[in-house]
Design a protein around this motif. Structure first.
Motif, PDB file in Angstrom:
ATOM      1  N   CYS A  22      39.581  19.291  15.781  1.00 56.47           N
ATOM      2  CA  CYS A  22      39.166  20.184  16.860  1.00 56.47           C
ATOM      3  C   CYS A  22      38.233  21.226  16.262  1.00 56.47           C
ATOM      4  O   CYS A  22      38.610  21.927  15.315  1.00 56.47           O
ATOM      5  N   TRP A  36      48.102  21.623  19.048  1.00 56.88           N
ATOM      6  CA  TRP A  36      47.849  20.317  19.650  1.00 56.88           C
ATOM      7  C   TRP A  36      48.972  20.023  20.629  1.00 56.88           C
ATOM      8  O   TRP A  36      50.156  20.202  20.302  1.00 56.88           O
ATOM      9  N   TYR A  37      48.596  19.594  21.800  1.00 55.52           N
ATOM     10  CA  TYR A  37      49.525  19.116  22.812  1.00 55.52           C
ATOM     11  C   TYR A  37      49.150  17.689  23.173  1.00 55.52           C
ATOM     12  O   TYR A  37      48.011  17.272  22.950  1.00 55.52           O
ATOM     13  N   ARG A  45      52.353  18.494  29.606  1.00 58.34           N
ATOM     14  CA  ARG A  45      51.901  18.450  28.220  1.00 58.34           C
ATOM     15  C   ARG A  45      53.023  18.935  27.316  1.00 58.34           C
ATOM     16  O   ARG A  45      53.687  19.929  27.623  1.00 58.34           O
ATOM     17  N   TYR A  94      45.354  17.123  23.319  1.00 63.64           N
ATOM     18  CA  TYR A  94      44.518  18.270  23.650  1.00 63.64           C
ATOM     19  C   TYR A  94      44.644  19.345  22.577  1.00 63.64           C
ATOM     20  O   TYR A  94      45.748  19.650  22.112  1.00 63.64           O
ATOM     21  N   CYS A  95      43.533  19.943  22.275  1.00 61.72           N
ATOM     22  CA  CYS A  95      43.491  21.089  21.378  1.00 61.72           C
ATOM     23  C   CYS A  95      43.569  22.365  22.217  1.00 61.72           C
ATOM     24  O   CYS A  95      42.937  22.449  23.273  1.00 61.72           O
ATOM     25  N   LEU A  96      44.352  23.304  21.757  1.00 57.67           N
ATOM     26  CA  LEU A  96      44.511  24.586  22.450  1.00 57.67           C
ATOM     27  C   LEU A  96      44.230  25.726  21.481  1.00 57.67           C
ATOM     28  O   LEU A  96      44.709  25.720  20.354  1.00 57.67           O
ATOM     29  N   GLN A  98      44.730  29.877  21.589  1.00 53.76           N
ATOM     30  CA  GLN A  98      45.404  30.897  22.400  1.00 53.76           C
ATOM     31  C   GLN A  98      45.437  32.222  21.666  1.00 53.76           C
ATOM     32  O   GLN A  98      45.732  32.276  20.472  1.00 53.76           O
ATOM     33  N   GLN A 103      44.253  31.261  27.241  1.00 55.97           N
ATOM     34  CA  GLN A 103      44.332  29.915  26.694  1.00 55.97           C
ATOM     35  C   GLN A 103      43.039  29.164  26.967  1.00 55.97           C
ATOM     36  O   GLN A 103      42.484  29.238  28.061  1.00 55.97           O
ATOM     37  N   TRP A 105      41.387  25.208  26.432  1.00 57.97           N
ATOM     38  CA  TRP A 105      41.738  23.820  26.147  1.00 57.97           C
ATOM     39  C   TRP A 105      40.495  22.990  25.877  1.00 57.97           C
ATOM     40  O   TRP A 105      39.443  23.211  26.484  1.00 57.97           O
ATOM     41  N   GLY A 108      40.307  16.786  25.589  1.00 56.09           N
ATOM     42  CA  GLY A 108      41.299  15.755  25.330  1.00 56.09           C
ATOM     43  C   GLY A 108      40.698  14.528  24.669  1.00 56.09           C
ATOM     44  O   GLY A 108      39.535  14.188  24.885  1.00 56.09           O
TER      45      GLY A 108
END
Length: 115
Positions: A22, A36-37, A45, A94-96, A98, A103, A105, A108
């Protein structure tokens, strides 16, 4: 403008490995929690791994011992190394980024693990 771009998804057989990356722009990367989710179908998620700015790392129970996260603050990149993959690891990752309640995102990337 904050932008997160994921790369590295794909298809692999069970037992194989993949690495997700990411790359962030438009953020003060050093101060952000990076995570990562993954999502399967319409389910919520779920957390895969989280890396706090102070170095604290948290992994989801299902990936402990198999996945490793790392971050490079100088390059604003966040990597997920996935080993010993299982079919149940299949999903969109998905990369997050925060900070406090804000947040951001990524778009994906699909990971498919076949048995």
């Amino acid at each position: 403008q904050v932008q997160l771009v994921e790369s590295g998804g794909g298809s692999v057989q069970a037992g194989g490995s993949l690495s997700l990356s990411c790359t962030a722009s438009g953020v003060e990367f050093n101060g952000f929690i990076m995570a990562w989710y993954r999502q399967v179908g319409g389910n919520e998620r779920e957390l895969v791994a989280r890396h706090a700015p102070n170095g604290n790392i948290e992994y989801g129970d299902s990936v402990i011992g198999r996945f490793t996260i790392s971050r490079n603050n100088a390059k604003a990149t966040f990597t997920l190394q996935m080993n010993h993959l299982k079919p149940e690891d299949t999903g969109v990752y998905y990369c997050l980024a925060q900070v406090w309640t804000a947040q951001f995102w990524g778009q994906g990337t699909q990971v498919t693990v076949s048995s």
